[in-house]
Motif scaffolding. Sequence first.
Motif, PDB file in Angstrom:
ATOM      1  N   LEU A  46       0.882  -1.172   0.000  1.00 38.95           N
ATOM      2  CA  LEU A  46       0.000   0.000   0.000  1.00 38.95           C
ATOM      3  C   LEU A  46       0.916   1.218   0.000  1.00 38.95           C
ATOM      4  N   ALA A  47       0.821   2.023  -1.046  1.00 42.10           N
ATOM      5  CA  ALA A  47       1.750   3.152  -1.216  1.00 42.10           C
ATOM      6  C   ALA A  47       1.238   4.363  -0.437  1.00 42.10           C
ATOM      7  N   ASN A  48       1.373   4.310   0.893  1.00 46.80           N
ATOM      8  CA  ASN A  48       0.807   5.410   1.698  1.00 46.80           C
ATOM      9  C   ASN A  48       1.646   6.686   1.635  1.00 46.80           C
ATOM     10  N   TYR A  49       2.965   6.563   1.406  1.00 49.28           N
ATOM     11  CA  TYR A  49       3.759   7.788   1.205  1.00 49.28           C
ATOM     12  C   TYR A  49       3.336   8.490  -0.091  1.00 49.28           C
ATOM     13  N   HIS A  50       3.077   7.691  -1.132  1.00 48.68           N
ATOM     14  CA  HIS A  50       2.608   8.302  -2.377  1.00 48.68           C
ATOM     15  C   HIS A  50       1.242   8.975  -2.182  1.00 48.68           C
ATOM     16  N   ALA A  51       0.384   8.336  -1.372  1.00 49.09           N
ATOM     17  CA  ALA A  51      -0.965   8.898  -1.153  1.00 49.09           C
ATOM     18  C   ALA A  51      -0.888  10.283  -0.509  1.00 49.09           C
ATOM     19  N   LEU A  52       0.185  10.529   0.240  1.00 50.71           N
ATOM     20  CA  LEU A  52       0.336  11.845   0.888  1.00 50.71           C
ATOM     21  C   LEU A  52       0.437  12.995  -0.116  1.00 50.71           C
ATOM     22  N   THR A  53       0.731  12.680  -1.377  1.00 53.09           N
ATOM     23  CA  THR A  53       0.813  13.760  -2.368  1.00 53.09           C
ATOM     24  C   THR A  53      -0.578  14.279  -2.747  1.00 53.09           C
ATOM     25  N   SER A  54      -1.644  13.517  -2.376  1.00 50.58           N
ATOM     26  CA  SER A  54      -2.982  14.022  -2.704  1.00 50.58           C
ATOM     27  C   SER A  54      -3.926  14.028  -1.503  1.00 50.58           C
ATOM     28  N   LEU A  55      -3.609  13.274  -0.467  1.00 46.59           N
ATOM     29  CA  LEU A  55      -4.538  13.141   0.666  1.00 46.59           C
ATOM     30  C   LEU A  55      -3.890  13.719   1.922  1.00 46.59           C
ATOM     31  N   TYR A 115       3.281  15.646 -12.856  1.00 49.69           N
ATOM     32  CA  TYR A 115       3.885  16.948 -12.567  1.00 49.69           C
ATOM     33  C   TYR A 115       3.656  17.916 -13.735  1.00 49.69           C
ATOM     34  N   LYS A 116       3.932  17.415 -14.950  1.00 49.75           N
ATOM     35  CA  LYS A 116       3.824  18.266 -16.149  1.00 49.75           C
ATOM     36  C   LYS A 116       2.395  18.803 -16.312  1.00 49.75           C
ATOM     37  N   ASP A 117       1.390  17.914 -16.090  1.00 50.99           N
ATOM     38  CA  ASP A 117      -0.007  18.323 -16.258  1.00 50.99           C
ATOM     39  C   ASP A 117      -0.382  19.420 -15.267  1.00 50.99           C
ATOM     40  N   ALA A 131       9.026  14.540  -7.013  1.00 50.55           N
ATOM     41  CA  ALA A 131       9.927  13.415  -6.701  1.00 50.55           C
ATOM     42  C   ALA A 131       9.192  12.069  -6.692  1.00 50.55           C
ATOM     43  N   TYR A 132       7.879  12.098  -6.882  1.00 49.32           N
ATOM     44  CA  TYR A 132       7.035  10.895  -6.828  1.00 49.32           C
ATOM     45  C   TYR A 132       7.644   9.720  -7.617  1.00 49.32           C
ATOM     46  N   PRO A 133       8.094   9.933  -8.865  1.00 50.41           N
ATOM     47  CA  PRO A 133       8.597   8.785  -9.623  1.00 50.41           C
ATOM     48  C   PRO A 133       9.881   8.186  -9.042  1.00 50.41           C
ATOM     49  N   VAL A 134      10.663   8.999  -8.305  1.00 44.97           N
ATOM     50  CA  VAL A 134      11.895   8.441  -7.710  1.00 44.97           C
ATOM     51  C   VAL A 134      11.526   7.533  -6.532  1.00 44.97           C
ATOM     52  N   LEU A 135      10.506   7.942  -5.787  1.00 46.76           N
ATOM     53  CA  LEU A 135      10.022   7.081  -4.692  1.00 46.76           C
ATOM     54  C   LEU A 135       9.482   5.776  -5.276  1.00 46.76           C
ATOM     55  N   GLN A 136       8.772   5.875  -6.380  1.00 45.72           N
ATOM     56  CA  GLN A 136       8.246   4.665  -7.023  1.00 45.72           C
ATOM     57  C   GLN A 136       9.394   3.763  -7.505  1.00 45.72           C
ATOM     58  N   ALA A 137      10.441   4.378  -8.038  1.00 43.89           N
ATOM     59  CA  ALA A 137      11.608   3.591  -8.465  1.00 43.89           C
ATOM     60  C   ALA A 137      12.202   2.875  -7.252  1.00 43.89           C
ATOM     61  N   ALA A 138      12.276   3.570  -6.113  1.00 45.76           N
ATOM     62  CA  ALA A 138      12.827   2.947  -4.901  1.00 45.76           C
ATOM     63  C   ALA A 138      11.969   1.754  -4.471  1.00 45.76           C
TER      64      ALA A 138
END
Length: 330
Positions: A46-55, A115-117, A131-138
Amino acid sequence: MTDATKKKIIVSGIQPSGNLHLGNYFGAVQQFIQLIREGHDCYYFLANYHALTSLHEPGRLLELTHSTAADYIALGLDPELAAIYVQSDLPEVCELQWLLTTVTPMGLLERCHAYKDKIAQGLSSDHGLFAYPVLQAADILIVRADCVPVGQDQRQHIEVTRDIAGYFNRLYGELLTVPEAYIPESVAVVPGCDGRKMSKSYHNTIELFAPEEEVRQQIFSIVTDSASLKEPKDPDKSMLYAVLKLFCTEEEKAYWRDRFTSGGLGYREVKQAIFDLYMRLFEPMRARRRELDSQPEYIDEVLRRGAEKARKIARPLVAEVRAAMGIPNR
Ligand code: TYM
C-alpha cells in the motif's frame, strides 16, 4: 508473462487514497493474483507515502491504508503466498529514494505526466509530486524486482525506474535489477462511467466494495448515446461493451457482440447484465471482505509479516547501494 517457467520477483503497489475500483482490479489486482498463481515471488504493498501527495487527512489515510490491506486479502492476494505490506513499514525505501535522487536528472522528472499536467494547468506543485517517480523507483528496485504488473497509466513510471537503475548501474556498477512492466493490452485502460479513464480523482468509478445499491447506481450511470432500441450498435464504439467484456468469457463476448450488432438490444439490459456479472465475480470477495471487518488484528499481523519479509531483501540491498556509493555501513 513471457517466460512463466522462471521464478521472478514481482512488485506492485496501490495508493490508499480512495476506495478500490474496477480499474484497479482489472488493470492491476487481477494480474497480481495471476502472478502469485504462476508461483512467482510476489510483493504487494500500500503506497501510503505516495498517497500523501494528494490526501492530507491523517485519519482517512490511516483508515484507507488498513481497509485497502483488507481489500487485497479479500480479492484473493493470499498472505501465505505473497508479502503484503505498507510502504512506510519499509523505512529503507525513503533512504534508497534519496540515494537515487542523486543520479536522477531533473529533465527526466520534468517530463513526467502528473507533474507536467499540473504545471501546464498553471497550478503550483510541490516537491513530493515532482519526486514521486523516484520514490516509485525505490519501491521497485528495493526488492530487486524483475517485473511490475500495472495499468497503462503507470508505464511512464516504470520507464523512469528503468532509466534511474541504468544511470545508477553505469556510475556505481551493475547492482540494481532493471525491471520490466507487465501490462496486458486487454485491460490496460479501464474506462470510467463518464468515458474517461476510471480514476478516483475523476469521481467516475465503479467501486469493488461499495454497498450493492451504490454499485448499481454507479453501473447505471455509465454514459451512453441516444441510439434507439431497434438500432444495431457497434460494440467496439460502445463504452458499455468495453466494461461488459471485462467480465465475460470468450463465449459470452461472442454472444454480446452478436446482440449488439443485431439490433433490439437496449442499454438498460446491458447495464443489468454488467451488474449481474459484477455480482457473479465479486460477491464471494465482498463476503470475505465483510468477514475481515471483524479481524483487524489479523490484518495487522499480515502487514507485519509482509514488511518483515520485504525488509529481508531491502536491508542488504540498501547496504550494498550505500557501500557502492561511498556511504559507510556501521
Ligand atoms: P494507483 O493507486 O493510481 O493505481 C493502482 C493500480 O491500478 C491501475 N489502474 C488502472 N488500470 C487500468 N485502468 C484504469 N482505469 C486504472 N486505474 C488504476 C494502475 O495502473 C495501478 O497499477 N503510482 C502508483 C502506485 C505505486 C506503484 C509503485 C505501482 C507506487 N509505487 C511501485 C507499482 C510499483 C499509482 O498511483 O497507482
